[in-house]
Design a protein around this motif. Structure first.
Motif, PDB file in Angstrom:
ATOM      1  N   THR A 190       0.832  -1.208   0.000  1.00 56.35           N
ATOM      2  CA  THR A 190       0.000   0.000   0.000  1.00 56.35           C
ATOM      3  C   THR A 190       0.861   1.250   0.000  1.00 56.35           C
ATOM      4  O   THR A 190       0.589   2.212  -0.732  1.00 56.35           O
ATOM      5  CB  THR A 190      -0.952  -0.013   1.222  1.00 56.35           C
ATOM      6  OG1 THR A 190      -1.792  -1.168   1.132  1.00 56.35           O
ATOM      7  CG2 THR A 190      -1.798   1.241   1.290  1.00 56.35           C
ATOM      8  N   ILE A 191       1.912   1.251   0.805  1.00 55.23           N
ATOM      9  CA  ILE A 191       2.819   2.409   0.879  1.00 55.23           C
ATOM     10  C   ILE A 191       3.486   2.654  -0.470  1.00 55.23           C
ATOM     11  O   ILE A 191       3.564   3.792  -0.941  1.00 55.23           O
ATOM     12  CB  ILE A 191       3.872   2.178   1.983  1.00 55.23           C
ATOM     13  CG1 ILE A 191       3.217   2.209   3.357  1.00 55.23           C
ATOM     14  CG2 ILE A 191       5.019   3.192   1.889  1.00 55.23           C
ATOM     15  CD1 ILE A 191       4.066   1.631   4.468  1.00 55.23           C
ATOM     16  N   LEU A 192       3.958   1.592  -1.104  1.00 56.55           N
ATOM     17  CA  LEU A 192       4.662   1.751  -2.384  1.00 56.55           C
ATOM     18  C   LEU A 192       3.712   2.149  -3.499  1.00 56.55           C
ATOM     19  O   LEU A 192       4.088   2.917  -4.392  1.00 56.55           O
ATOM     20  CB  LEU A 192       5.419   0.469  -2.728  1.00 56.55           C
ATOM     21  CG  LEU A 192       6.550   0.123  -1.758  1.00 56.55           C
ATOM     22  CD1 LEU A 192       7.269  -1.137  -2.193  1.00 56.55           C
ATOM     23  CD2 LEU A 192       7.525   1.286  -1.606  1.00 56.55           C
ATOM     24  N   ARG A 193       2.499   1.666  -3.466  1.00 54.30           N
ATOM     25  CA  ARG A 193       1.509   2.109  -4.479  1.00 54.30           C
ATOM     26  C   ARG A 193       1.214   3.599  -4.312  1.00 54.30           C
ATOM     27  O   ARG A 193       1.050   4.315  -5.301  1.00 54.30           O
ATOM     28  CB  ARG A 193       0.241   1.279  -4.375  1.00 54.30           C
ATOM     29  CG  ARG A 193       0.411  -0.108  -4.959  1.00 54.30           C
ATOM     30  CD  ARG A 193      -0.854  -0.917  -4.872  1.00 54.30           C
ATOM     31  NE  ARG A 193      -0.699  -2.197  -5.555  1.00 54.30           N
ATOM     32  CZ  ARG A 193      -1.484  -3.226  -5.343  1.00 54.30           C
ATOM     33  NH1 ARG A 193      -2.491  -3.152  -4.477  1.00 54.30           N
ATOM     34  NH2 ARG A 193      -1.274  -4.354  -6.004  1.00 54.30           N
ATOM     35  N   ALA A 194       1.138   4.060  -3.073  1.00 54.81           N
ATOM     36  CA  ALA A 194       0.920   5.485  -2.825  1.00 54.81           C
ATOM     37  C   ALA A 194       2.106   6.311  -3.292  1.00 54.81           C
ATOM     38  O   ALA A 194       1.938   7.413  -3.830  1.00 54.81           O
ATOM     39  CB  ALA A 194       0.643   5.726  -1.341  1.00 54.81           C
ATOM     40  N   LEU A 195       3.314   5.801  -3.107  1.00 60.75           N
ATOM     41  CA  LEU A 195       4.529   6.480  -3.566  1.00 60.75           C
ATOM     42  C   LEU A 195       4.531   6.621  -5.077  1.00 60.75           C
ATOM     43  O   LEU A 195       4.908   7.649  -5.613  1.00 60.75           O
ATOM     44  CB  LEU A 195       5.776   5.716  -3.103  1.00 60.75           C
ATOM     45  CG  LEU A 195       7.127   6.224  -3.591  1.00 60.75           C
ATOM     46  CD1 LEU A 195       7.401   7.625  -3.047  1.00 60.75           C
ATOM     47  CD2 LEU A 195       8.234   5.251  -3.177  1.00 60.75           C
ATOM     48  N   GLN A 196       4.066   5.576  -5.750  1.00 63.37           N
ATOM     49  CA  GLN A 196       4.030   5.582  -7.213  1.00 63.37           C
ATOM     50  C   GLN A 196       3.125   6.678  -7.713  1.00 63.37           C
ATOM     51  O   GLN A 196       3.391   7.367  -8.644  1.00 63.37           O
ATOM     52  CB  GLN A 196       3.557   4.217  -7.713  1.00 63.37           C
ATOM     53  CG  GLN A 196       3.512   4.100  -9.200  1.00 63.37           C
ATOM     54  CD  GLN A 196       3.012   2.730  -9.665  1.00 63.37           C
ATOM     55  OE1 GLN A 196       2.805   1.837  -8.889  1.00 63.37           O
ATOM     56  NE2 GLN A 196       2.844   2.577 -10.932  1.00 63.37           N
TER      57      GLN A 196
END
Length: 130
Positions: free
Chosen positions: A124-130
């Motif tokens: 979830t964190i990495l998708r938000a970063l993307q």
């Protein structure tokens, strides 16, 4: 697969993180377990102190090798090995959320290993970063 991406912002925008459903364990290879571990490893690294292998947790369990389990998140962008900033962005975002991260770079993709219990949170964190 196309040309590798080296621009920091482009790498982050195209990373498309994917969570592997298997759990992995970092283990030390010894002469008595080398055939099983090296045959099952998705990665190895030789250090002065010995060889580390990343193996399915089930294989480590079968051999009686304890240790923490990790989830693997593959960054699907074909990142350039000389690209600057992707590892820092990923590790920084996860660190800010209190999630440990071990990054392994391979020829086509980078792989973030996070504690198994934090796999979905990290995704979830990495998708938000993307």
């Amino acid at each position: 697969m196309g040309e590798p991406v080296s621009d920091r912002e482009a790498m982050i925008a195209a990373m498309e993180p994917r969570l592997d459903q298997h759990h992995w364990r970092f283990v030390l290879v010894s002469p008595d377990n080398a055939p099983q571990l090296l045959g099952a490893a998705i990665g190895t690294f030789r250090e002065d102190e010995g060889v580390t292998a990343i193996v399915p947790s089930e294989v480590a369990d079968e051999l009686g090798i304890e240790g923490p389990d990790f989830a693997r998140i593959t960054l699907m962008v074909h990142s350039d090995l000389e690209g600057v900033g992707l590892t820092a962005a990923v590790a920084g975002a996860l660190a800010d959320a209190g999630v440990a991260c071990n990054i392994v770079a391979a020829f086509h993709h980078d792989h973030a290993f996070v504690p198994a219990t934090k796999g979905n949170e990290a995704l979830t964190i990495l998708r938000a970063l993307q």
